[in-house]
Design an enzyme around this catalytic site. Structure first.
Site, PDB file in Angstrom:
ATOM      1  CB  SER A 181      -1.048   0.062   1.248  1.00 52.01           C
ATOM      2  OG  SER A 181      -1.718   1.104   1.319  1.00 52.01           O
ATOM      3  CE1 TYR A 194      -4.472  -2.355   4.778  1.00 55.53           C
ATOM      4  CE2 TYR A 194      -3.591  -0.168   4.586  1.00 55.53           C
ATOM      5  CZ  TYR A 194      -4.191  -1.237   4.090  1.00 55.53           C
ATOM      6  OH  TYR A 194      -4.268  -1.640   2.913  1.00 55.53           O
TER       7      TYR A 194
END
Length: 289
Positions: A181, A194
């Site tokens: 990400s 995350y």
């Protein structure tokens, strides 16, 4: 692909549980486009295992792989409706899809995935580690042990479990692709755990690429920016959903179809000299940072 057809903002909305259900989203994510065609048979006769393959990025990749000639094993947690819909679309495109349901945070289940795929297709050529868990938190003090464990177990442990159990079946020319990400590179003030898992996956990509290079097995990553997937309404406040993706250079979030080509390329012979790298599909998010 016609950029103007993609929405630049979203109706405020939430879902009660993650990873969320695609059919409940408004608008529904775009996973195919008439102007965005595959069919070059770049993955002809390949077998691909795709975790989180039922919806979002995983659905777009499953469909793209099928259209490029691959058989796909779609691993998903519990979203039966999304999984069945993806299987139907794959089959309507002339492909073959195998659905496997369960939690990749359990290594025993990961072992059973690989056994099932080998029993069904006799080989594995491509592994896409795409399943993800995320939660928002305004402070690190809000992150419970249970949340931390679940996020790392799905995102990091699950990827390692899948790779560990798949590796003996991969041969020269095989490809592993990991979804990381933009948050691994920029951080995110409310996606603390995350973002940490996605940073771990970047390091996993680089280390495993070196480890497997002597076997000519390539390991790469795709690092998306904001993408309109079921994780968004199922993990974010509705007020954040409305403006989701507006900080990119294009002032919008990506649609899953816009990620698919990166996964096709990395799995294909066209990327035969690429390993340990991450393709950043983030709408110019670094430009605005």
């Amino acid at each position: 692909m016609i950029e103007k057809t993609f929405p630049k903002n979203f109706t405020p909305q939430t879902q009660d549980t993650q990873p969320g259900i695609e059919s409940k989203m408004n608008p529904v994510p775009i996973f195919e486009q008439g102007e965005y065609t595959f069919d070059a048979n770049r993955l002809k006769d390949k077998v691909a295992v795709i975790t989180g393959g039922d919806s979002g990025i995983g659905r777009a990749v499953s469909i793209a792989y099928a259209r490029e000639g691959a058989k796909v094993a779609i691993v998903y947690l519990n979203e039966d409706q999304d999984a069945e819909e993806t299987k139907k679309i794959v089959e309507n495109n002339g492909g073959t899809a195998l659905l496997i349901k369960g939690d990749i945070g359990d290594e025993t289940f990961c072992q059973s995935i690989i056994n099932t795929v080998i029993s069904s297709f006799s080989k594995i050529d491509i592994l896409v580690c795409n399943s993800a868990e995320q939660h928002t938190a305004n402070s690190i003090e809000e992150i419970t042990y249970e949340q931390l464990d679940k996020t790392f177990r799905t995102n990091v442990y699950g990827s390692i479990f899948m790779i560990k159990n798949c590796i003996k079946h991969l041969k020269e020319g095989s490809s592993i692709i990991i979804t990381t990400s933009v948050t691994a590179y920029q951080g995110n003030e409310t996606l603390i755990d995350y973002s940490s898992t996605k940073g771990a996956l970047v390091s996993l990509t680089r280390s495993l690429a070196k480890n497997l290079a002597p076997k000519n097995i390539r390991v790469n990553a795709v690092a998306p920016g904001p993408v309109w997937t079921p994780l968004i309404p199922s993990t974010m406040p509705s007020s954040d959903v409305q403006e989701f993706g507006s900080k990119t250079a294009f002032k919008r979030a990506a649609q899953p179809v816009e990620l698919a080509e990166a996964y096709v390329f990395l799995a294909s012979q066209g990327a035969s000299f690429i390993t340990g790298e991450a393709i950043h599909v983030n709408g110019g998010e670094f430009v605005n940072s």
